[in-house]
Each structure stands twice: as structure tokens, then as C-alpha cells.
Enzyme design. Structure first.
Site, PDB file in Angstrom:
ATOM      1  N   GLU A 110      87.677 -51.395 -42.346  1.00  0.00           N
ATOM      2  CA  GLU A 110      88.221 -52.421 -43.419  1.00  0.00           C
ATOM      3  C   GLU A 110      89.158 -51.649 -44.466  1.00  0.00           C
ATOM      4  O   GLU A 110      89.037 -50.578 -44.925  1.00  0.00           O
ATOM      5  CB  GLU A 110      86.876 -52.910 -44.178  1.00  0.00           C
ATOM      6  CG  GLU A 110      86.101 -53.747 -43.115  1.00  0.00           C
ATOM      7  CD  GLU A 110      84.784 -54.528 -43.850  1.00  0.00           C
ATOM      8  OE1 GLU A 110      84.693 -54.314 -45.014  1.00  0.00           O
ATOM      9  OE2 GLU A 110      83.892 -54.634 -43.337  1.00  0.00           O
ATOM     10  N   THR A 111      90.035 -52.621 -44.890  1.00  0.00           N
ATOM     11  CA  THR A 111      91.050 -52.335 -45.676  1.00  0.00           C
ATOM     12  C   THR A 111      90.862 -53.216 -46.907  1.00  0.00           C
ATOM     13  O   THR A 111      90.967 -54.643 -46.766  1.00  0.00           O
ATOM     14  CB  THR A 111      92.290 -52.286 -45.356  1.00  0.00           C
ATOM     15  OG1 THR A 111      92.567 -51.129 -44.237  1.00  0.00           O
ATOM     16  CG2 THR A 111      93.615 -52.031 -46.505  1.00  0.00           C
TER      17      THR A 111
END
Length: 322
Positions: free
Chosen positions: A48-49
Site C-alpha cells: 500500500e501507498t
């Protein structure tokens, strides 16, 4: 010409770099067009970012938007949020506050965040999740075993040998074999008879993508009640082929639901459950779940692994959307 945007890489649910779950973090992202965020997440290629933005709902201090490497936006309060708040605290962006907690906006919800300094000087972050919602059970054992790459007789959580580390919370005979539970993100929780079965599982992404929509699940949390790690209660692995995550080293959005399931069916003792995850990826992680009025909160630490600068094409910033 290029527009320069700072970023950080934070390892979450561990206090040492190169352990835990890596999170790419882009602060002060208000000027980034919405359509650019999933492209940046694909560039980082992390589970995830997270993008830190100004809030749009009353009471929130920060708005967080998180995308997987496949460009799918996710809304659970897990490592994506914990790493962002740890970074804010660690670099001094939060200041000092004792009179009230912080609040984060995730999608349309505003959830409480606790920041505390431990006796060792490290920062603990606690994310309050929603009360658990219990969804469907997956009852086709044959299809489930095939999708997970396990034997049918491995399905169903039990106490096993309670592990070399002496952890575990005993047999879980009353637990459902596979049930969807959500405290912000709906995951299918699948109990296996021991940590050896969890470690040996070989999930088939295509089969899981076919099974999960039928029960309303996003990812799959495999768990056993005989962890090898001292002080842990559960040994777990997480995969989410729907969101393009092959395997996740630490998953707060699944840890909360699992702790709720264990409390509901009896094997968990008290208001604290500690989950060990990430060993299969050589990125050991520890997630602590506590309860207040039956609502779970996830607590963990993080470590700064890297800092740098994104160089974005100027033309990509011209058509900003909210």
C-alpha cells in the site's frame, strides 16, 4: 521539467527497518490529482501507498487515502494508517497533545488515533477500528482447501502443540472454519489446525478471486493458535488477490477482525490479543489488538527505512481533481 514530491518508506509493525510491512508514504499530497495517486502507488509497488491530505470532514486532523500496487483504493485502518501517523509523530509534525486524541479521516469515516511514547522512547500508535460486523461463512470445504493449497483435514483452528515459544490461546473448537468479519475492511478469516499448515499453504489467486466475492470478502487471513513467537497468541498469514496483494507481512485491518472472532467464540482471554505475522516472508511483525466496549484498537510501532523525492511530470499536475 519535473515537479519534486517528497516521500518516505516506513516499515510498520516492527521497530527495526527491513522487518514488518513496508509502506510508501507521500505527505502533503493535496496538490496531487486524484488520478495520479494509483499511478504513484504502482510505481512504488508496495502493498500500500498512503497519501496524507487535508481533511474534508469535521473533527478530522488528517485525511488518508491508500492505494495498493494494483491501484485499488483501500479504507481499512491498518498498516497504511499506522505508518502514516507514526511518521507524523516521529518527525515532529504532531506537536504535543494530552487533552484529546487525534482523528483520521478514512473514506467517509472519522476514527480515533492514539499516540504515546513508550518507556524506551519509541512511539506507539493505536488505531481505533469499528465494531465488528460478522458476515457470511464459506462452507464449501473442498473448494476452500483447493484455493488455499491445503488438505481438507487442515481446515479448522486448533491449539496444535502450543508452539516452541509457549504461546497460543488454546484450542478453538467453537470457531467457524471460514467467516468474513469486518472492522473497516471485510476479510475471510480461515482457521487452520496448526502453524505448520499455515506456513505450508500455497494460495491460488485465481481460485480465491472466484470464491471471495461470493461471501463478500476482500482478503484471506490464515491463522493458527499455536504461534512459535514468545508472547504471541496467534500465528497468521494474509493474502489479498482481489486487491493485487500476493502476501502481506502485517495486516492491521485483518488483525482487528480476527481478535473479535476469537473473543466471540471463546478462545481469546481478556482484552488483549497479540498476532505474529510475516515470518513466511522473513519480515517478522507483531500486531497488538485491545478492546474497549467491544470495539477493537490496533497498536504497533514502525521504523523509517528510506526517504527520497518523486520527480513527477509537470503536465501530470495541471488537471487537479478532488
Amino acid at each position: 521539467m519535473a515537479h519534486c514530491v517528497p516521500y518516505a518508506l516506513v516499515d510498520v509493525f516492527s521497530d527495526e527497518p527491513l522487518q514488518g510491512n513496508p509502506l510508501a508514504l507521500v505527505p502533503d499530497a493535496d496538490e496531487l490529482p486524484q488520478e495520479l495517486m494509483p499511478r504513484i502507488a504502482r510505481e512504488f509497488n508496495q502493498a500500500e501507498t498512503t497519501f496524507l491530505l487535508s481533511p474534508t470532514r469535521p473533527g478530522a486532523d488528517w485525511r488518508l487515502r491508500s492505494f495498493t500496487a494494483a491501484g485499488v483504493e483501500v479504507f481499512g485502518a491498518g498498516h497504511n494508517a499506522l505508518g502514516a501517523w507514526w511518521w507524523l509523530a516521529a518527525i515532529g509534525r504532531l506537536g504535543h497533545r494530552e487533552d484529546r486524541p487525534w482523528h483520521q479521516q478514512l473514506g467517509s469515516e472519522v476514527l480515533e488515533v492514539g499516540i504515546a511514547g513508550g518507556p524506551d522512547g519509541l512511539v506507539d500508535v493505536t488505531l481505533r477500528q469499528r465494531a465488528a460486523e460478522y458476515g457470511q461463512e464459506l462452507t464449501d470445504r473442498t473448494a476452500l482447501a483447493r484455493a488455499l493449497g491445503v488438505d481438507d483435514e487442515d481446515l479448522g483452528a486448533g491449539g496444535g502443540d502450543r508452539g516452541a515459544g509457549g504461546g497460543g490461546i488454546g484450542a478453538g473448537g467453537g470457531l467457524p472454519v471460514a467467516q468474513v468479519v469486518s472492522t473497516g475492511a471485510a476479510h475471510l478469516l480461515v482457521g487452520l489446525r496448526g502453524r505448520a499448515a499455515v506456513d505450508a499453504a500455497a494460495p491460488d489467486a485465481a481460485r480465491l478471486r472466484a470464491l471471495l466475492p461470493g461471501v463478500g470478502g476482500q482478503g484471506v487471513y490464515l491463522y493458527a493458535l499455536d504461534p512459535a513467537e514468545p508472547g504471541a497468541d496467534v500465528h497468521a498469514r494474509f493474502v489479498n488477490p482481489v486487491a493485487g496483494i500476493t502476501e502481506d507481512p502485517a495486516t492491521g485491518s485483518a488483525a482487528g477482525p480476527l481478535a473479535c472472532l476469537l473473543r466471540r467464540h471463546g478462545p481469546a482471554v481478556g482484552d488483549r490479543v497479540t498476532i505474529a505475522q510475516g515470518h513466511a516472508l522473513d519480515r517478522p511483525s507483531r500486531i497488538q489488538v485491545t478492546f474497549a466496549d467491544d470495539v477493537p484498537s490496533v497498536t504497533g510501532r514502525a521504523a523509517l527505512a528510506a526517504e527520497g523525492t518523486l520527480r513527477l511530470p509537470v503536465h501530470s499536475l495541471r488537471a487537479r481533481t478532488s
